[in-house]
Design a protein around this motif. Structure first.
Motif, PDB file in Angstrom:
ATOM      1  N   ALA A  49     -68.713  60.843  10.429  1.00  0.00           N
ATOM      2  CA  ALA A  49     -69.438  62.106  10.633  1.00  0.00           C
ATOM      3  C   ALA A  49     -68.527  63.332  10.533  1.00  0.00           C
ATOM      4  CB  ALA A  49     -70.125  62.091  12.002  1.00  0.00           C
ATOM      5  N   ASP A  52     -68.818  66.276   7.657  1.00  0.00           N
ATOM      6  CA  ASP A  52     -69.930  67.216   7.829  1.00  0.00           C
ATOM      7  C   ASP A  52     -69.711  68.140   9.016  1.00  0.00           C
ATOM      8  OD1 ASP A  52     -71.296  66.294   5.604  1.00  0.00           O
ATOM      9  OD2 ASP A  52     -72.468  64.843   6.755  1.00  0.00           O
ATOM     10  N   GLU A  53     -69.125  67.614  10.082  1.00  0.00           N
ATOM     11  CA  GLU A  53     -68.854  68.429  11.270  1.00  0.00           C
ATOM     12  C   GLU A  53     -67.791  69.486  10.980  1.00  0.00           C
ATOM     13  OE1 GLU A  53     -70.211  68.274  14.423  1.00  0.00           O
ATOM     14  OE2 GLU A  53     -71.644  66.814  13.669  1.00  0.00           O
ATOM     15  N   ARG A  55     -66.841  70.673   7.918  1.00  0.00           N
ATOM     16  CA  ARG A  55     -67.048  71.479   6.708  1.00  0.00           C
ATOM     17  C   ARG A  55     -67.232  72.981   6.966  1.00  0.00           C
ATOM     18  NH1 ARG A  55     -70.460  68.481   4.394  1.00  0.00           N
ATOM     19  NH2 ARG A  55     -68.886  67.456   3.145  1.00  0.00           N
TER      20      ARG A  55
END
Length: 131
Positions: A49, A52-53, A55
């Motif tokens: 994850a 995405d966290e 970015r």
């Protein structure tokens, strides 16, 4: 003056390509403790994850901005990096925070341009490490 000395000491640790903390890109001991506490499957899901966290914070640092915007992005990225043992990325993020606190926006923006490369190196190591 103390913040500037601290910032200078951190920046002096930059070699031509790498910002290494105590010779480590990853804090393996922290990762082992995390796996012991949460279990390898949970840590694996956190690692998956992470792109995405991280970015939006990486993008903000690459784009530049006000000291407050850069500090906020660097602080958030440092927290994510520390949580998953990305030592060098955490240290770079901390250095950007210190530059922002010292209102050295040009320095913060210059350092922010190195975040994506450090992210790519660090995450590649984290993704392929043996558990």
């Amino acid at each position: 003056a103390d913040v500037e000395r601290d910032l200078d000491a951190r920046v002096d640790r930059l070699d031509h390509r790498h910002f290494i903390v105590h010779g480590q890109m990853l804090d393996e001991a922290h990762l082992r403790l995390l796996e012991d506490a949460l279990g390898a499957p949970k840590v694996k899901s956190l690692i998956e994850a992470l792109p995405d966290e991280a970015r939006p914070h990486r993008e903000q640092l690459a784009a530049g901005g006000s000291p407050d915007q850069l500090r906020s992005a660097a602080h958030a990225l440092r927290g994510l990096a520390v949580n998953l043992g990305l030592s060098a990325l955490a240290e770079l993020s901390s250095t950007i925070e210190a530059a922002c606190d010292a209102r050295q926006n040009e320095e913060a923006e210059r350092l922010g341009k190195h975040v994506e490369e450090r992210w790519q190196e660090s995450y590649a190591l984290l993704s392929r490490r043996e558990r």
